[in-house]
Design an enzyme around this catalytic site. Sequence first.
Site, PDB file in Angstrom:
ATOM      1  N   HIS A  88     -28.023   0.655 -55.912  1.00 50.07           N
ATOM      2  CA  HIS A  88     -26.744   0.494 -56.640  1.00 50.07           C
ATOM      3  C   HIS A  88     -26.724  -0.939 -57.167  1.00 50.07           C
ATOM      4  O   HIS A  88     -27.552  -1.311 -57.993  1.00 50.07           O
ATOM      5  CB  HIS A  88     -25.613   0.825 -55.662  1.00 50.07           C
ATOM      6  N   HIS A 136     -30.604   6.367 -64.449  1.00 50.16           N
ATOM      7  CA  HIS A 136     -29.197   6.387 -64.055  1.00 50.16           C
ATOM      8  C   HIS A 136     -28.804   7.821 -63.773  1.00 50.16           C
ATOM      9  O   HIS A 136     -29.252   8.735 -64.458  1.00 50.16           O
ATOM     10  CB  HIS A 136     -28.313   5.811 -65.174  1.00 50.16           C
ATOM     11  N   ASP A 164     -28.500  -3.023 -65.059  1.00 47.59           N
ATOM     12  CA  ASP A 164     -29.103  -4.057 -64.212  1.00 47.59           C
ATOM     13  C   ASP A 164     -30.434  -4.585 -64.730  1.00 47.59           C
ATOM     14  O   ASP A 164     -30.977  -5.522 -64.167  1.00 47.59           O
ATOM     15  CB  ASP A 164     -29.306  -3.509 -62.797  1.00 47.59           C
TER      16      ASP A 164
HETATM   17  N1  CMC Z   1     -38.585   4.602 -61.875  1.00 39.62           N
HETATM   18  C1  CMC Z   1     -39.455   5.628 -61.815  1.00 39.62           C
HETATM   19  N2  CMC Z   1     -39.099   6.902 -61.673  1.00 39.62           N
HETATM   20  C2  CMC Z   1     -37.794   7.163 -61.578  1.00 39.62           C
HETATM   21  C3  CMC Z   1     -36.823   6.154 -61.645  1.00 39.62           C
HETATM   22  C4  CMC Z   1     -37.257   4.837 -61.802  1.00 39.62           C
HETATM   23  N3  CMC Z   1     -36.384   3.837 -61.882  1.00 39.62           N
HETATM   24  N4  CMC Z   1     -35.597   6.703 -61.540  1.00 39.62           N
HETATM   25  C5  CMC Z   1     -35.796   8.006 -61.402  1.00 39.62           C
HETATM   26  N5  CMC Z   1     -37.125   8.294 -61.435  1.00 39.62           N
HETATM   27  C6  CMC Z   1     -37.742   9.618 -61.394  1.00 39.62           C
HETATM   28  C7  CMC Z   1     -37.726  10.195 -59.987  1.00 39.62           C
HETATM   29  O1  CMC Z   1     -38.875   9.848 -59.263  1.00 39.62           O
HETATM   30  C8  CMC Z   1     -37.629  11.658 -60.275  1.00 39.62           C
HETATM   31  O2  CMC Z   1     -38.902  12.102 -60.682  1.00 39.62           O
HETATM   32  P1  CMC Z   1     -39.397  13.577 -60.228  1.00 39.62           P
HETATM   33  O3  CMC Z   1     -38.477  14.519 -60.923  1.00 39.62           O
HETATM   34  O4  CMC Z   1     -40.789  13.636 -60.685  1.00 39.62           O
HETATM   35  O5  CMC Z   1     -39.247  13.619 -58.738  1.00 39.62           O
HETATM   36  C9  CMC Z   1     -36.733  11.730 -61.506  1.00 39.62           C
HETATM   37  O6  CMC Z   1     -36.941  10.479 -62.184  1.00 39.62           O
HETATM   38  C10 CMC Z   1     -35.248  11.907 -61.196  1.00 39.62           C
HETATM   39  O7  CMC Z   1     -34.886  10.885 -60.257  1.00 39.62           O
HETATM   40  P2  CMC Z   1     -33.710  10.995 -59.235  1.00 39.62           P
HETATM   41  O8  CMC Z   1     -33.978  10.084 -58.100  1.00 39.62           O
HETATM   42  O9  CMC Z   1     -33.457  12.447 -58.917  1.00 39.62           O
HETATM   43  O10 CMC Z   1     -32.499  10.469 -60.095  1.00 39.62           O
HETATM   44  P3  CMC Z   1     -31.110  10.023 -59.538  1.00 39.62           P
HETATM   45  O11 CMC Z   1     -30.099  10.387 -60.562  1.00 39.62           O
HETATM   46  O12 CMC Z   1     -30.905  10.545 -58.154  1.00 39.62           O
HETATM   47  O13 CMC Z   1     -31.275   8.443 -59.408  1.00 39.62           O
HETATM   48  C11 CMC Z   1     -31.109   6.140 -59.728  1.00 39.62           C
HETATM   49  C12 CMC Z   1     -30.596   7.524 -60.178  1.00 39.62           C
HETATM   50  C13 CMC Z   1     -30.337   5.069 -60.501  1.00 39.62           C
HETATM   51  C14 CMC Z   1     -30.828   5.954 -58.219  1.00 39.62           C
HETATM   52  C15 CMC Z   1     -32.623   6.055 -60.017  1.00 39.62           C
HETATM   53  O14 CMC Z   1     -32.874   6.227 -61.387  1.00 39.62           O
HETATM   54  C16 CMC Z   1     -33.225   4.750 -59.507  1.00 39.62           C
HETATM   55  O15 CMC Z   1     -33.606   4.673 -58.331  1.00 39.62           O
HETATM   56  N6  CMC Z   1     -33.346   3.703 -60.414  1.00 39.62           N
HETATM   57  C17 CMC Z   1     -33.833   2.417 -59.983  1.00 39.62           C
HETATM   58  C18 CMC Z   1     -32.725   1.653 -59.306  1.00 39.62           C
HETATM   59  C19 CMC Z   1     -31.690   1.148 -60.298  1.00 39.62           C
HETATM   60  O16 CMC Z   1     -32.025   0.607 -61.328  1.00 39.62           O
HETATM   61  N7  CMC Z   1     -30.407   1.314 -59.925  1.00 39.62           N
HETATM   62  C20 CMC Z   1     -29.308   0.803 -60.718  1.00 39.62           C
HETATM   63  C21 CMC Z   1     -28.456   1.897 -61.241  1.00 39.62           C
HETATM   64  S1  CMC Z   1     -27.336   1.285 -62.520  1.00 39.62           S
HETATM   65  C22 CMC Z   1     -26.273   0.255 -61.701  1.00 39.62           C
HETATM   66  C23 CMC Z   1     -25.320   0.977 -60.866  1.00 39.62           C
HETATM   67  O17 CMC Z   1     -24.495   1.736 -61.398  1.00 39.62           O
HETATM   68  O18 CMC Z   1     -25.376   0.774 -59.642  1.00 39.62           O
END
Ligand code: CMC
Length: 427
Positions: free
Chosen positions: A267, A306, A362
Amino acid sequence: MPKDTLTITDNRTGKAYELPIEDGTIKAMDLRQIKVADDDFGLMAYDPAFLNTAACRSAITFIDGDKGILRYRGYPIEQLAEQASFLEVAYLLCEGELPNKAQLDKWEDQVRYHTYVHTNVIKFLEGFRYDAHPMGMLLGAVGALSTFYPDAKDLEDPTCRYLQRIRLVAKVPTLAAFAFRHSRGLPYEFPRNDLGYIANFVNMTFSIGGKHQPNPVLQRALEILLILHADHEQNCSTSAVRAVGSSQVDPFSAVSAGIAALYGPLHGGANEAVLRMLAEIGDKKNIPSFIEQVKQGHGRLMGFGHRVYKSYDPRAKLIKKVAYDVFQQTGLNPKLEIALELEKIALEDEYFIKRKLYPNVDFYSGIIYQAMGYPTDYFTVLFALGRLPGWIAQWEEMLRDKDTKIARPRQIYTGYDERPFVPMAKR
Ligand code: CMC
């Protein structure tokens, strides 16, 4: 004439149920009538991360993740970032409308009046280790404010709730600045009420010997960043504030729960993680191998992806512009070059395109904060300062909502059935 209902046939019993649809939603509780037998608990929805569950009605923030739209109380984020002050946006979020001149003057005065914290706060901040993470300090300090303001428990009284909103908006920057000074071993700088909200905060963090040369471009850049972070509907930390607040605890405790949630690297901690990632990459030539590792599942590209935005995060677009203004003042940060190249390569890569992974808020904010002189572990504190009005507005909305009950999800029990206790000698 089509009906706003959903008909479900339970193939276990052959029975059909007609559920009302309102606002594109069915009520999860309507599923409970779907039973196999009379003593059956009834059907539940399984949604551990609330991927498709609306937990409230809200009139505060609108996001269209596919189109990249973000609006506070109907106003586009682009216009607010360009034309409004942070306190104006805080008023808009908390009170529901843009303030007129008299309302804004009063709001600013009241905030200014409440910037000081009890001197005992300083005593307990001194108890933190010299290297305490400032976000941990902020979370503890904001929670502790509840002990200084026991009157804040009177949640029934709108005037009392208004006072707590003012206290939070006024005092959190002071606590955040104290946490910054603590980690640098500097004496605490007290609020200066002749300065504006942002100028006062910057002064409390950077003033040495009572002196600080303000840079209006950097201060406006910081203000824009705070505006961009001010609310983001039902994100993890806001949901924490609402869930904890639904127990009718005081707002300082509820907001400290939000700070705890924001602390996490998925987050608010992501901006910190981006900087660490850029440092680890170290050079543009290492980007392809880094991306390859991410694609193979070793780590994530921090600052990308996101839960809601499946196109470019509108805040990231605005932040990229702010970055250029800041770097004109501070000189180019070599990490910006790595970030730009990383973004370029990732946006052309099939892995990221397929998963709709774009830079989020971010990705660039950390590099800007660093250029402003804030250390990496302080970035999330700045995010918290920005998000504060959103938490408070959502807390207020939650309390006023007649549908609010204490948050209490259900579970699917996967443990043992009843079994007899085993005495120690027989284990
Ligand atoms: N780098 C590489 N792969 C990713 C990333 C990433 N940053 N984010 C998602 N994926 C992949 C993930 O591995 C999955 O692939 P597969 O379908 O092959 O398993 C797919 O994309 C979907 O990911 P998810 O984890 O199901 O997506 P989510 O909606 O649960 O996660 C997130 C959202 C923000 C937690 C995630 O994108 C992430 O971990 N990003 C990096 C951390 C980050 O930048 N966070 C800040 C968010 S914005 C500020 C805020 O609002 O807090």
